[in-house]
Design an enzyme around this catalytic site. Sequence first.
Site, PDB file in Angstrom:
ATOM      1  N   GLN A   1      23.091  38.464  17.887  1.00 20.69           N
ATOM      2  CA  GLN A   1      22.351  38.029  16.713  1.00 20.69           C
ATOM      3  C   GLN A   1      22.991  36.817  16.021  1.00 20.69           C
ATOM      4  O   GLN A   1      24.172  36.533  16.173  1.00 20.69           O
ATOM      5  CB  GLN A   1      22.237  39.180  15.709  1.00 20.69           C
TER       6      GLN A   1
ATOM      7  N   GLY B   1      27.668  41.636  31.395  1.00 21.83           N
ATOM      8  CA  GLY B   1      28.014  42.652  30.402  1.00 21.83           C
ATOM      9  C   GLY B   1      26.941  42.757  29.330  1.00 21.83           C
ATOM     10  O   GLY B   1      25.947  42.036  29.334  1.00 21.83           O
TER      11      GLY B   1
ATOM     12  N   GLN C   1      19.223  42.562  25.838  1.00 16.53           N
ATOM     13  CA  GLN C   1      18.354  43.685  25.522  1.00 16.53           C
ATOM     14  C   GLN C   1      17.013  43.225  24.960  1.00 16.53           C
ATOM     15  O   GLN C   1      15.981  43.833  25.233  1.00 16.53           O
ATOM     16  CB  GLN C   1      19.055  44.592  24.510  1.00 16.53           C
TER      17      GLN C   1
ATOM     18  N   TRP D   1      22.196  42.437   8.025  1.00 19.50           N
ATOM     19  CA  TRP D   1      23.098  43.354   8.727  1.00 19.50           C
ATOM     20  C   TRP D   1      23.958  44.108   7.729  1.00 19.50           C
ATOM     21  O   TRP D   1      24.758  43.501   7.010  1.00 19.50           O
ATOM     22  CB  TRP D   1      23.973  42.558   9.695  1.00 19.50           C
ATOM     23  N   ARG D   2      23.773  45.400   7.671  1.00 24.66           N
ATOM     24  CA  ARG D   2      24.750  46.266   7.012  1.00 24.66           C
ATOM     25  C   ARG D   2      25.788  46.608   8.075  1.00 24.66           C
ATOM     26  O   ARG D   2      25.470  47.212   9.102  1.00 24.66           O
ATOM     27  CB  ARG D   2      24.076  47.530   6.466  1.00 24.66           C
TER      28      ARG D   2
ATOM     29  N   GLU E   1      17.900  48.485  14.063  1.00 23.75           N
ATOM     30  CA  GLU E   1      18.671  49.679  14.373  1.00 23.75           C
ATOM     31  C   GLU E   1      18.838  50.463  13.088  1.00 23.75           C
ATOM     32  O   GLU E   1      19.243  49.908  12.059  1.00 23.75           O
ATOM     33  CB  GLU E   1      20.042  49.314  14.950  1.00 23.75           C
TER      34      GLU E   1
END
Length: 635
Positions: free
Chosen positions: A157, A178, A200, A441-442, A497
């Site tokens: 990200q 990876g 992903q 983002w937390r 997420e």
Amino acid sequence: MEISTAATMSTTRWAARLATVALIAGAGVPAAATPAPAPATAPDFGPNVLVFDPATPSATIQAALESIAGEAEFGSGRHAVLFKPGAYNVDAQIGYYTTAAGLGRHPDDVTINGGLRVEGRIDWSAGTDSALINFWRSVENLSITPTGGTTRWAVSQASPMRRVHIRGGLELMPAWWGYSSGGFIADSRIDGQVQSGSQQQWYTRDSAIGNWAGSVWNMVFSGVQGAPAQTFPAPPVTALATTPRSREKPFLYIDADGAYHVFKPDLRVAAAGTSWSGDGTAAEAGTSIPIGDFLIARPATPTADINAALAHGRHVLFTPGVYRLTEQLNVTRRNTVLLGLGMATLVPGAGQAAIATGNGDGIAIAGLIVDAAPGGSPVLVQVGPRPGTKGFAALPAKGWRANPTLLSDVFFRIGGPAAGSAAISLEVNSPNVIIDHLWAWRADHGAGAAWAVNRADTGLVVNGDDVTGLGLFVEHYQKHQLVWNGDNGQTIFYQSELPYDPPSQAEWMDGEIAGYASYNVGAGVKKQRHRAGRVLVLQRRAGDRRDQRDQGACYAGREDRACGGRVPVGVRRDLACRQRPGGGGQRVVVYQLPAQLPAQIPAQVAVSIVSSAWRAYSMPVANLQAMHASSKTVR
């Protein structure tokens, strides 16, 4: 002064064409000599901006890039590396908090022979090569002729590639394939193949590619020439012929006289392909703003001075660094540009926002990281007055629909570099706003990454109508990740997420529902279009304390081993590992829409509805069953 252009020639070609026109006009008769303009004085961007020209030895450039490539994940160093028009021989990695950008008016004005790469992080002892935490870096407005024909941009990200022409192929995964967690490309041309490999998810917008190979969970294209065909859900590729509304990020460039400007592109409607022509003769429509109209800020610039400049109608260019603000930045004038270089980072004071804007149109906020402070904030960036306050319902100036406000490459962090908290990261109250590439983002790792410390309710709240979200990444907040209350909104690509760290189910309840929906649409919304989203929910039993490697294995598809085989019956394998603490068949609301919406929702979501017990949408069971009967995927 601002110079509007409908189609501006690239600087190097423009000068040559002027010389040709002058020769023809003179018909061989010597013309009176015209004094050459005095060289423009270069702005003082401070010590964290490196500006190279073609005369700079390649070894000097290489050494400079290598010296800054080792910044730590949560370090304080910030860097911008700028290339004047011309050709360069350099092959270097781009590290944390670094932007590499060309200063031409057209991407092909700057050619990098070699590469500006991002490689995976190799752990020789474990035999892994991961890009899962390759965050916060960018490459923009230049062309690359890769060594060996292919270059690598193995990122996750907050690492965009914009206005880049790659004369060859592009690999988005580490060399050993990876783990890698998704990214963003816009307004770029890749002549060869793009290989996504282990990525992903990925969103590519308004670009042209030779072809694309690879898919894992959610590959999304809008307005991309050469994109693969729509095959969702197997393989999970969503391909839209155009992007309904988009606006490119402002960028810094120099003209033929060496003067610096910031170019602010116009709105594009039903866009396909790049905004700039492939033959180098023309660039996109927009407005060129002289650098003299900007306050060039440094981290030591008093916040009051920045606010005074904004009040007097100046724009602000934030040079690389960490800005510890002593008051909220107030953007009250329409068409104001706030542009960060080198991942410039704003940290508000306790109880304050970093930025708050009025309801004016055409505001651009781009290229900034905003970190929550230990004292907490009700909101980190607020666009427009809140509902119920003065000015919320007021429409912007005439013609505002053609001049949307833009947030581009704006990234939020709650914890990570330091403990901090904020109830809301981004709140959009104004109408007609485009959010183009957001990561809220937390932190799940780093300083202050604990349930009771980095408190944060929601990453994005949209109250304004006619708002477009393009490439929204929102992760780990403690209530809804996204709340959309405005009407006639639309999103393309949503990656989310849910939080990993609720200590118990009792501490993560939305009333009587076990857990919060990720994408929550308000009850008053009549029209909302959402395409190509994916939400990850990590399974964890009470008392289970699996480490990050097990979580990574879960992402990679080895659900049976990482989750102990505890996959709910009927759940698609690539959407497994979803139940929250407590086990025992607890439900998780992934997407939530108002109950009164009809069964046929105008949306496309990369989540299968597998049973009425597994609620992808919050609505009466009869409607849910009707949707499930009509299609395994919502379209």
